[in-house]
Structures are given as C-alpha cells and as structure tokens.
Design a protein around this motif. Structure first.
Motif, PDB file in Angstrom:
ATOM      1  N   ALA A   1       0.837  -1.206   0.000  1.00 52.94           N
ATOM      2  CA  ALA A   1       0.000   0.000   0.000  1.00 52.94           C
ATOM      3  C   ALA A   1       0.875   1.261   0.000  1.00 52.94           C
ATOM      4  O   ALA A   1       0.625   2.197  -0.762  1.00 52.94           O
ATOM      5  CB  ALA A   1      -0.934  -0.005   1.204  1.00 52.94           C
ATOM      6  N   ILE A   2       1.902   1.255   0.831  1.00 51.83           N
ATOM      7  CA  ILE A   2       2.800   2.408   0.895  1.00 51.83           C
ATOM      8  C   ILE A   2       3.568   2.561  -0.421  1.00 51.83           C
ATOM      9  O   ILE A   2       3.736   3.673  -0.922  1.00 51.83           O
ATOM     10  CB  ILE A   2       3.755   2.297   2.100  1.00 51.83           C
ATOM     11  CG1 ILE A   2       2.958   2.507   3.403  1.00 51.83           C
ATOM     12  CG2 ILE A   2       4.903   3.299   1.998  1.00 51.83           C
ATOM     13  CD1 ILE A   2       3.758   2.264   4.670  1.00 51.83           C
ATOM     14  N   ASP A   3       4.012   1.447  -0.996  1.00 50.86           N
ATOM     15  CA  ASP A   3       4.727   1.499  -2.265  1.00 50.86           C
ATOM     16  C   ASP A   3       3.866   2.119  -3.362  1.00 50.86           C
ATOM     17  O   ASP A   3       4.322   2.993  -4.109  1.00 50.86           O
ATOM     18  CB  ASP A   3       5.182   0.095  -2.682  1.00 50.86           C
ATOM     19  CG  ASP A   3       5.932   0.116  -3.994  1.00 50.86           C
ATOM     20  OD1 ASP A   3       6.986   0.783  -4.084  1.00 50.86           O
ATOM     21  OD2 ASP A   3       5.449  -0.526  -4.954  1.00 50.86           O
ATOM     22  N   HIS A   4       2.624   1.672  -3.460  1.00 50.58           N
ATOM     23  CA  HIS A   4       1.726   2.233  -4.480  1.00 50.58           C
ATOM     24  C   HIS A   4       1.425   3.702  -4.208  1.00 50.58           C
ATOM     25  O   HIS A   4       1.388   4.514  -5.134  1.00 50.58           O
ATOM     26  CB  HIS A   4       0.431   1.419  -4.557  1.00 50.58           C
ATOM     27  CG  HIS A   4       0.554   0.197  -5.390  1.00 50.58           C
ATOM     28  ND1 HIS A   4       1.276  -0.909  -5.008  1.00 50.58           N
ATOM     29  CD2 HIS A   4       0.059  -0.088  -6.617  1.00 50.58           C
ATOM     30  CE1 HIS A   4       1.221  -1.823  -5.945  1.00 50.58           C
ATOM     31  NE2 HIS A   4       0.487  -1.354  -6.941  1.00 50.58           N
TER      32      HIS A   4
ATOM     33  N   VAL B   1      -6.550   4.806   5.543  1.00 51.35           N
ATOM     34  CA  VAL B   1      -6.432   3.612   6.369  1.00 51.35           C
ATOM     35  C   VAL B   1      -7.726   3.455   7.167  1.00 51.35           C
ATOM     36  O   VAL B   1      -8.152   4.376   7.861  1.00 51.35           O
ATOM     37  CB  VAL B   1      -5.218   3.702   7.309  1.00 51.35           C
ATOM     38  CG1 VAL B   1      -5.030   2.393   8.063  1.00 51.35           C
ATOM     39  CG2 VAL B   1      -3.958   4.061   6.530  1.00 51.35           C
ATOM     40  N   LEU B   2      -8.327   2.282   7.049  1.00 51.46           N
ATOM     41  CA  LEU B   2      -9.638   2.025   7.645  1.00 51.46           C
ATOM     42  C   LEU B   2      -9.578   0.833   8.580  1.00 51.46           C
ATOM     43  O   LEU B   2      -9.057  -0.224   8.213  1.00 51.46           O
ATOM     44  CB  LEU B   2     -10.662   1.746   6.536  1.00 51.46           C
ATOM     45  CG  LEU B   2     -12.074   1.358   6.967  1.00 51.46           C
ATOM     46  CD1 LEU B   2     -12.761   2.528   7.667  1.00 51.46           C
ATOM     47  CD2 LEU B   2     -12.883   0.901   5.758  1.00 51.46           C
TER      48      LEU B   2
ATOM     49  N   THR C   1       2.019   6.149  11.218  1.00 53.14           N
ATOM     50  CA  THR C   1       3.419   6.490  11.478  1.00 53.14           C
ATOM     51  C   THR C   1       4.316   5.939  10.383  1.00 53.14           C
ATOM     52  O   THR C   1       5.193   6.645   9.865  1.00 53.14           O
ATOM     53  CB  THR C   1       3.861   5.942  12.853  1.00 53.14           C
ATOM     54  OG1 THR C   1       3.073   6.573  13.864  1.00 53.14           O
ATOM     55  CG2 THR C   1       5.335   6.197  13.110  1.00 53.14           C
ATOM     56  N   GLU C   2       4.093   4.687  10.005  1.00 57.88           N
ATOM     57  CA  GLU C   2       4.914   4.075   8.954  1.00 57.88           C
ATOM     58  C   GLU C   2       4.719   4.790   7.613  1.00 57.88           C
ATOM     59  O   GLU C   2       5.680   5.038   6.885  1.00 57.88           O
ATOM     60  CB  GLU C   2       4.590   2.589   8.825  1.00 57.88           C
ATOM     61  CG  GLU C   2       5.606   1.835   8.024  1.00 57.88           C
ATOM     62  CD  GLU C   2       5.508   0.336   8.163  1.00 57.88           C
ATOM     63  OE1 GLU C   2       5.946  -0.348   7.206  1.00 57.88           O
ATOM     64  OE2 GLU C   2       4.996  -0.163   9.172  1.00 57.88           O
ATOM     65  N   ALA C   3       3.479   5.127   7.294  1.00 57.31           N
ATOM     66  CA  ALA C   3       3.209   5.821   6.032  1.00 57.31           C
ATOM     67  C   ALA C   3       3.824   7.218   6.028  1.00 57.31           C
ATOM     68  O   ALA C   3       4.448   7.621   5.041  1.00 57.31           O
ATOM     69  CB  ALA C   3       1.704   5.900   5.794  1.00 57.31           C
TER      70      ALA C   3
END
Length: 145
Positions: free
Chosen positions: A22-25, A35-36, A73-75
């Motif tokens: 998800a983060i890569d895209h 984010v849900l 946080t990661e995103a």
C-alpha cells in the motif's frame, strides 16, 4: 493512475504484510493512503458474553486506533499523505461503502486477517471485497513461517 488508495486493516500480521504494498503504491503514484479499521461489534457477545457490549466496543475502538496509529506512522515516515478512520459495522460492507463514498481508486489488503473458526464460518472478507469492489483490489498473501 491512483490518487486515493484504501488500506483496510484489522491489525493482523497479514494486514501488516500488505502495508508495504500500500505504501509502495501510494509513493509511486503520489496518492493519499486512506487507512480504515472496522470495529466488528457482531463478535462482542461471543468474545466476552459477561462483559458489556459498550466495554467490548470501546476495546475494539482502542485496538483499531492503535493499529491506525502504527500504520499512519509508517506511512508518514515514508512521506505518504495518510488519513485514518475507525468505523463500526461489517468489515466488507464498510470497506465497500468507503470505496464508493470516498472515490477510492485502489484497495490494498491482506488475503486474510484474524484466524479461527469464525473465518471459516463467515468466509473471507477479502474475497467478498474483491467480488463487490467497484475498483481494483490488490490482495497480498502473508507468508507465515
């Protein structure tokens, strides 16, 4: 190609495995990552019948917020714009409604989340999302081991 990517999470290891995709895209397409977390209160009476539904609901919301905070946080560390939402309902219904309502271009999710008998009785949320989604769904299998 993608401006709004939906990443539903239940806080499981499988969802965490899908997060990198998800983060890569989102990074590749300069998209916002939505984010849900869906608090599925249907299970409240089965999980702890002696505990009040409101306490179980509160615990689900707290778990959801923790999962969302971790993902956000990661995103953000990866430079991705992120929006988080905790909602209540049936996971596949809420995911599909969110995809329709918020003009989502892509859904990225794990192939399965929490395990147990309920998964086999109820079926796969990912499968129902794939079947009902108005947009492409990227499912990510978690390699256990």
């Amino acid at each position: 190609m993608y401006s709004h990517i939906l990443f539903p999470t239940d806080g499981s290891e499988c969802a965490d495995a899908a997060l990198a995709h998800a983060i890569d895209h989102a990074t590749r397409y300069d998209a916002t990552l939505h984010v849900l977390y869906v608090a599925d209160v249907r299970e409240a009476g089965h999980v702890a019948p002696a505990v009040s539904t409101s306490r179980v609901r509160d615990a689900l919301y707290d778990s959801g917020q923790e999962a969302l905070d971790r993902v956000a946080t990661e995103a953000e560390d990866a430079g991705v714009a992120v929006e988080t939402t905790v909602t209540e309902g049936t996971p596949e219904s809420e995911i599909l409604e969110f995809a329709h309502r918020d003009e989502i271009d892509l859904v990225v999710m794990g192939t399965h989340g929490r395990s147990g008998l309920g998964r086999y009785i109820i079926g796969s949320v990912a499968e129902r999302v794939v079947r009902g989604s108005p947009v492409p769904v990227l499912t990510v299998r978690h390699e256990q081991g």
